[in-house]
Design a protein around this motif. Structure first.
Motif, short mmCIF file in Angstrom:
data_model
loop_
_atom_site.label_atom_id
_atom_site.label_comp_id
_atom_site.label_asym_id
_atom_site.label_seq_id
_atom_site.Cartn_x
_atom_site.Cartn_y
_atom_site.Cartn_z
N LYS A 7 0.82 -1.21 0.00
CA LYS A 7 0.00 0.00 0.00
C LYS A 7 0.85 1.26 0.00
CE LYS A 7 -3.67 2.26 2.65
NZ LYS A 7 -4.56 2.18 3.84
N ASN A 8 1.98 1.20 0.67
CA ASN A 8 2.87 2.37 0.74
C ASN A 8 3.86 2.42 -0.42
OD1 ASN A 8 2.66 4.04 3.48
ND2 ASN A 8 2.11 1.92 3.90
N GLU A 30 4.69 -7.03 -6.07
CA GLU A 30 4.59 -8.49 -6.25
C GLU A 30 4.45 -8.80 -7.73
OE1 GLU A 30 2.75 -10.87 -2.53
OE2 GLU A 30 1.28 -9.70 -3.66
N ARG A 31 5.24 -9.78 -8.18
CA ARG A 31 5.15 -10.22 -9.57
C ARG A 31 5.40 -11.72 -9.63
NH1 ARG A 31 8.48 -5.66 -10.28
NH2 ARG A 31 10.32 -6.95 -10.77
N GLU A 32 4.41 -12.46 -10.13
CA GLU A 32 4.53 -13.91 -10.37
C GLU A 32 5.05 -14.66 -9.14
OE1 GLU A 32 6.98 -14.30 -13.80
OE2 GLU A 32 5.47 -13.48 -15.17
N GLY A 33 4.45 -14.37 -8.00
CA GLY A 33 4.79 -15.10 -6.78
C GLY A 33 6.05 -14.63 -6.09
N TRP A 34 6.72 -13.61 -6.62
CA TRP A 34 7.92 -13.05 -6.00
C TRP A 34 7.58 -11.66 -5.47
CZ3 TRP A 34 13.44 -14.38 -6.37
CH2 TRP A 34 13.64 -15.72 -6.75
N THR A 35 8.34 -11.22 -4.48
CA THR A 35 8.20 -9.87 -3.93
C THR A 35 9.49 -9.11 -4.20
OG1 THR A 35 6.71 -10.64 -2.20
CG2 THR A 35 7.77 -8.51 -1.86
N TYR A 36 9.36 -7.87 -4.68
CA TYR A 36 10.52 -7.05 -5.04
C TYR A 36 10.45 -5.71 -4.32
CZ TYR A 36 10.80 -10.25 -9.04
OH TYR A 36 10.88 -11.37 -9.83
N LEU A 37 11.62 -5.18 -4.00
CA LEU A 37 11.67 -3.80 -3.53
C LEU A 37 11.36 -2.89 -4.70
CD1 LEU A 37 14.80 -3.37 -1.20
CD2 LEU A 37 12.43 -2.86 -0.62
N SER A 38 10.45 -1.95 -4.52
CA SER A 38 10.15 -0.97 -5.56
C SER A 38 11.29 0.05 -5.63
CB SER A 38 8.83 -0.27 -5.26
OG SER A 38 8.98 0.52 -4.07
N ASP A 39 11.24 0.88 -6.63
CA ASP A 39 12.26 1.94 -6.71
C ASP A 39 12.18 2.84 -5.49
OD1 ASP A 39 13.14 0.97 -9.12
OD2 ASP A 39 11.88 2.33 -10.32
N ALA A 40 10.95 3.13 -5.03
CA ALA A 40 10.78 3.97 -3.84
C ALA A 40 11.34 3.24 -2.62
CB ALA A 40 9.31 4.30 -3.64
N THR A 78 12.60 2.16 4.36
CA THR A 78 11.98 2.34 5.67
C THR A 78 10.49 2.07 5.58
OG1 THR A 78 11.64 4.70 5.28
CG2 THR A 78 13.68 4.05 6.38
N VAL A 79 9.87 1.89 6.74
CA VAL A 79 8.44 1.70 6.82
C VAL A 79 7.82 2.94 7.43
CG1 VAL A 79 6.64 0.16 7.65
CG2 VAL A 79 8.93 -0.73 7.26
N GLN A 80 6.88 3.55 6.72
CA GLN A 80 6.25 4.77 7.21
C GLN A 80 4.95 4.44 7.90
OE1 GLN A 80 7.81 7.62 7.07
NE2 GLN A 80 9.51 6.67 5.96
N PRO A 81 4.82 4.77 9.19
CA PRO A 81 3.61 4.38 9.92
C PRO A 81 2.41 5.28 9.68
CG PRO A 81 5.13 5.52 11.38
CD PRO A 81 5.83 5.37 10.07
N GLU A 82 2.61 6.53 9.25
CA GLU A 82 1.51 7.48 9.30
C GLU A 82 0.42 7.18 8.30
OE1 GLU A 82 5.01 9.26 7.01
OE2 GLU A 82 4.63 8.30 8.92
#
Length: 313
Positions: A283-284, A289-299, A305-309
């Motif tokens: 969501k942030n 996610e692509r074809e069952g894999w998870t990737y770090l986005s460019d952002a 980091t994980v933004q809580p707000e």
């Protein structure tokens, strides 16, 4: 030296003395090594040595001395004035000194460790760990300890009603497990129950942990959790995902379709917690996610980091 005692020093006790017992014995004579205690057999060769190094106060002939009996390296019955600091029936948080094929030995303040048989253990304590234990006399008449302390904990506990609230932190040692979860005895003398679902990993019996109170029960006991509050747990779980992604150069073969067993093995969290954390990252815009894999986005690569707000729980 005469081997027979005179009439005025005839033995007053007929019981056979044993190691791992506490006895009150009379000082029969003094020697260079220390005092010799009357073993009650009528034979001076059976006198028990109370070495100078095992005396906590000076003694004189005729004194009645409380001593702890044990076997020395030559298997001779020997005495020490360092007796257990706890009485029979009492419980204490004690250190494990040794473990062998028969059980363990724990420090109760005596000259030697006191035996903890496997039958009296909760879990398998290791050398250096501390556990709650009760002192008792076994069938052979020797002192021993057991980790079966539920009744004593109940009598020693106090009610948490009006004193503890939901969200409070309580610290104490785990003293027992059941099929449903763990029991903790807190510093405030509260009995605290921690259900299996409220533990990410099971602490060892005797381990000191800090738990979050989730419910004050009508009986005065507490329910608690070793998991973080939901808001903090989501961020912590998301951090686990990001850490693994960074270790794997921004990609991993795990997604919301991965089995719960694999998720538990790789992240030490439940599948539900993984999906919540992953959904937050998606969501942030931090992962994709692509074809069952998870990737770090460019952002995600830029911030990491994980933004809580922006989350909505």
């Amino acid at each position: 030296m005469d081997t027979e005692r005179t009439a005025d020093t005839a033995p007053r006790a007929k019981k056979r003395l044993k190691p791992s017992t506490v006895e009150t014995l009379r000082v029969a004579r003094l020697g260079e090594m220390g005092a010799f205690l009357d073993a009650g057999t009528g034979n001076t060769s059976d006198d028990i040595l109370l070495h100078k190094h095992q005396q906590t106060a000076s003694v004189a002939v005729g004194d009645e001395v409380e001593v702890f009996l044990y076997r020395d390296p030559k298997h001779r019955l020997t005495a020490s004035m360092r007796v257990p600091k706890m009485k029979e029936g009492q419980i204490a948080y004690v250190k494990v000194l040794n473990v062998d094929k028969d059980g363990a030995y724990v420090d109760v303040g005596a000259e030697r460790g006191i035996f903890l048989p496997y039958a009296g253990m909760r879990g398998r304590p290791q050398v250096g760990e501390k556990v709650w234990a009760k002192l008792y006399t076994d069938k052979s008449g020797r002192l021993a300890v057991t980790m079966e302390v539920e009744d004593e904990m109940r009598r020693a506990s106090v009610s948490a009603i009006g004193k503890a609230r939901r969200g409070d932190k309580v610290t104490g040692a785990i003293y027992n497990y059941t099929d449903a979860g763990a029991f903790l005895f807190s510093e405030e003398h509260y009995i605290v129950f921690i259900a299996n679902k409220e533990m990410r990993e099971r602490p060892r019996v005797g381990e000191i942990v800090t738990a979050r109170v989730t419910y004050v029960r009508p009986d005065g006991r507490l329910n608690a959790s070793l998991l973080e509050a939901k808001e903090n747990a989501l961020l912590a779980d998301a951090g686990r995902i990001l850490t693994l992604l960074q270790q794997r150069k921004g990609k991993m073969p795990y997604s919301d379709k991965t089995s719960p067993e694999v998720i538990r093995d790789k992240f030490h969290i439940s599948k539900a917690a993984f999906k919540r954390a992953l959904g937050h990252l998606l969501k942030n815009g931090i992962v994709e996610e692509r074809e069952g894999w998870t990737y770090l986005s460019d952002a995600g690569k830029d911030t990491g980091t994980v933004q809580p707000e922006s989350r909505k729980l």
